[in-house]
Design an enzyme around this catalytic site. Sequence first.
Site, PDB file in Angstrom:
ATOM      1  CB  CYS A 165       8.802   3.279  -6.494  1.00  0.00           C
ATOM      2  SG  CYS A 165       7.345   4.158  -5.891  1.00  0.00           S
ATOM      3  CB  ALA A 203       5.559   6.406  -8.714  1.00  0.00           C
TER       4      ALA A 203
END
Length: 539
Positions: free
Chosen positions: A62, A65
Amino acid sequence: MSDPTSVNPEAGKAALLEAMPAKVARRRAKQVVVNQVGEGEAVPEIAVNARTIPGILTMRGCTYAGCRGVVLGPTNDILQIVHGPVGCSFYAWLTRRNQTKAAAGAPNFMPYALTTDMQEENIVFGGEKKLRQAIEEAIAIFKPKAIGIFATCPVGLIGDDVHAVARDVEASHPGINVFGFSCEGYKGVSQSAGHHIANNKLFTDVVGQSGTEGRKPGKFVLNLLGEYNIGGDAFELERIFDKCGLTIQATFSGNSVYDEFASSHTADLNVVMCHRSINYLAEMMEKKYGIPWFKVNFIGAHSTAKSLRKIAQFFNDAALISQVEKVIEEELAPVEQERLRAKEHCQGKTAMLFVGGSRAHHYQDLFTELGMHTLAAGYEFAHRDDYEGRKVLPSIKVDADSRNIEEIHVDKDPAQWRELKRDAEARGLTLNDYVGMMPEMKDGALVIDDLNHHETEVLLELYKPDIFCAGIKEKYVVQKHGIPMKQLHSYDYSGPYAGFKGAVNFYQEIDRMVNSKVWSLIQAPWQKEPQIAARYGWE
Ligand code: CFM
């Protein structure tokens, strides 16, 4: 050993899409390309950076991240506070294996996972107060010089303003640089959006915060961009640069500290390792400060030598050029010995690489050095320029998802702008370019963006590669097919693989893996008995 030419690539592509519903197959057909390199390194267009099809079991991560974990994660003295539920922080806690060595007596916050641990109450009534309290508590304990606040999905959904909190804390703690990242997981289609958000904030709030006195001593001062010290890669590069007489002002962001970021604008050159995650910063620094950039690759012994030579040519200094040649000669001799030994066992074997946004390209060099063929490769979240080269940048369509991420308008800063190009282009050096992965791959190789679980299994069954490279989510699926699997994100707890010593580590490991008999000796239960009978509780 599989014969790399035994599968017709178009048939391979058809097999990947065969079981999919028509609509899904139509979309995936544009994301799976049979490589063909034409005049002027022209390659077929690939559809990328698009939303993942729900339920398809993607390899992606994501936006949070990409921002918190990838770009900011490897720096050790910026206190990083995750505003969100505890899981977002916990699952990012040291799992990337970015290493660091803090100077004696200096802080190292990397082993900590700081989070506001949002609860239902904070979701309903707002979490800014809790964030503010958490920051105060963290300042009292850690006394940091800089704090990064990272917003996770619920923060964006309920409208907590991490930037307002950052400003507020800064006002009451002069001397601490506090900056927030709106890197909610859903902000983009993958980690890639998080890189961009991180680049923007680092550029506006950190780079250039210190004066020119922050420049490190040395004649050849440069920044290394897009190197994150996974498995100690940056340590090996620091060793090589040091031996060559090159000074790394800042690495973004392997084994780095805040002050290096803040003074990175004093360097004379930016070399870019991972183009996907950090090209934004290179571009912005060039516009504002005049720092030129070019692409390098330190994965592979010969790629390392080539990149070092390019750096020496850029500085155009006879002593540096001869020192770099001396280092290459000295370092390459033992590497070559090991390479040729391993090549004897690996020659002709086949590999597949599906990783992030740059490694699927870089690691092909190491396999080529071993005489191995790359049958298929792809990125999880790269853009067309990483596949086809930066020459396609003008033709990339901006969609709603990309528009979501702020493009910062940058102007030349007349007070700080320096003319640093040293006629590099006139001397034949290519600046501001990345040729991309596809022009350097063989015709007929499959190039697949955002590979999914089903396609992974089809690839394994159809091509039976000698080794498959991806991440932890794929590892055991691949091994259950009796095929060795190399993690190219975390390196399977090994490394470094960059530079000269890293190349030796890689040759030895790949040799062991592709020549191990163990995989042909195991038989999974379902291979003996395809259907295992179960007894239900109510029977
Ligand atoms: Fe760049 Fe990376 Fe990569 Fe990346 Fe990553 Fe990574 Fe990667 Mo995992 S910054 S794009 S978001 S080289 S964490 S160090 S290994 S997916 S190929």
